[in-house]
Design a protein around this motif. Structure first.
Motif, PDB file in Angstrom:
ATOM      1  N   THR A   1      42.406  42.148  36.397  1.00 42.63           N
ATOM      2  CA  THR A   1      41.507  43.076  37.084  1.00 42.63           C
ATOM      3  C   THR A   1      41.174  42.532  38.468  1.00 42.63           C
ATOM      4  O   THR A   1      40.914  41.341  38.619  1.00 42.63           O
ATOM      5  N   TYR A   2      41.193  43.430  39.455  1.00 45.58           N
ATOM      6  CA  TYR A   2      40.796  43.049  40.816  1.00 45.58           C
ATOM      7  C   TYR A   2      39.920  44.161  41.376  1.00 45.58           C
ATOM      8  O   TYR A   2      40.261  45.346  41.265  1.00 45.58           O
TER       9      TYR A   2
ATOM     10  N   PHE B   1      43.022  41.444  50.479  1.00 43.11           N
ATOM     11  CA  PHE B   1      42.689  40.155  49.872  1.00 43.11           C
ATOM     12  C   PHE B   1      42.237  39.226  50.986  1.00 43.11           C
ATOM     13  O   PHE B   1      43.058  38.642  51.688  1.00 43.11           O
TER      14      PHE B   1
ATOM     15  N   LYS C   1      42.206  35.175  49.864  1.00 46.41           N
ATOM     16  CA  LYS C   1      42.677  35.104  48.477  1.00 46.41           C
ATOM     17  C   LYS C   1      44.189  35.288  48.433  1.00 46.41           C
ATOM     18  O   LYS C   1      44.706  36.121  47.713  1.00 46.41           O
TER      19      LYS C   1
ATOM     20  N   VAL D   1      45.855  34.932  44.884  1.00 44.69           N
ATOM     21  CA  VAL D   1      45.653  36.097  44.021  1.00 44.69           C
ATOM     22  C   VAL D   1      46.599  37.217  44.439  1.00 44.69           C
ATOM     23  O   VAL D   1      47.207  37.883  43.596  1.00 44.69           O
ATOM     24  N   SER D   2      46.736  37.421  45.735  1.00 44.99           N
ATOM     25  CA  SER D   2      47.636  38.449  46.245  1.00 44.99           C
ATOM     26  C   SER D   2      49.074  38.175  45.831  1.00 44.99           C
ATOM     27  O   SER D   2      49.785  39.089  45.377  1.00 44.99           O
TER      28      SER D   2
ATOM     29  N   ILE E   1      49.463  38.892  42.002  1.00 45.46           N
ATOM     30  CA  ILE E   1      49.472  40.322  41.681  1.00 45.46           C
ATOM     31  C   ILE E   1      50.757  40.971  42.176  1.00 45.46           C
ATOM     32  O   ILE E   1      51.369  41.784  41.468  1.00 45.46           O
TER      33      ILE E   1
END
Length: 160
Positions: free
Chosen positions: A2-3, A125, A128, A131-132, A135
């Motif tokens: 989840t983002y 993002f 981040k 995280v990028s 994903i």
């Protein structure tokens, strides 16, 4: 996975206030041109009408769902996009465009652009990058898996 993308309400209010100001300014200038000069200053009247129309566009656009908080849920079979009023579910095979935009200074921000037909999402993002990347790699692998599964289904239908 989840983002969530948090949007500040100040930007929506700014769009609305600027839209109202431009609409009022455009209407008052049109009235001034017509009452004072008659039809002799049509260029000024047209410019003021365009100014008012742009103000109306800004005001209406400030209610766009992408200006509110958005939660993206990347599940095994689909992507769930939760906005203020709606919850949309997309399959990985529905993705028409999936791009990752990385600027020169990649430590600052990164962006993922997703398009599902006519629906278009930009996921920012800030600070981040990891995280990028995670994903984006996950999206690419699931898109490839979904497209291969569809091709296998189509080829099995043709063979029958």
């Amino acid at each position: 996975m989840t983002y969530s993308v948090k949007r500040k309400p100040k930007s929506r209010y700014t769009f609305r206030i600027m839209g109202i100001i431009l609409m009022v300014l455009g209407v008052t200038q049109i009235a001034g041109f017509i009452l004072i000069h008659g039809n002799s200053h049509m260029v000024g009247t047209i410019i003021c009408a365009l100014l008012g129309a742009y103000g109306a566009y800004m005001f209406v656009h400030s209610f766009n769902p992408t200006l509110y908080n958005i939660i993206y849920e990347f599940n095994e079979d689909n992507i769930v996009v939760k906005t203020k009023k709606k919850e949309r579910v997309y399959k990985y095979s529905d993705i028409t465009t999936c791009d990752q935009i990385i600027p020169e200074n990649e430590m600052v921000y990164s962006i993922i652009h997703l398009a599902f037909g006519k629906d278009d999402y930009v996921i920012p993002f800030s600070y981040k990058k990891e995280v990028s990347d995670k994903i984006y790699a996950d999206l690419n692998s699931r898109m490839a898996t979904a497209m291969l599964a569809e091709e296998v289904k189509e080829s099995s239908k043709q063979n029958e």
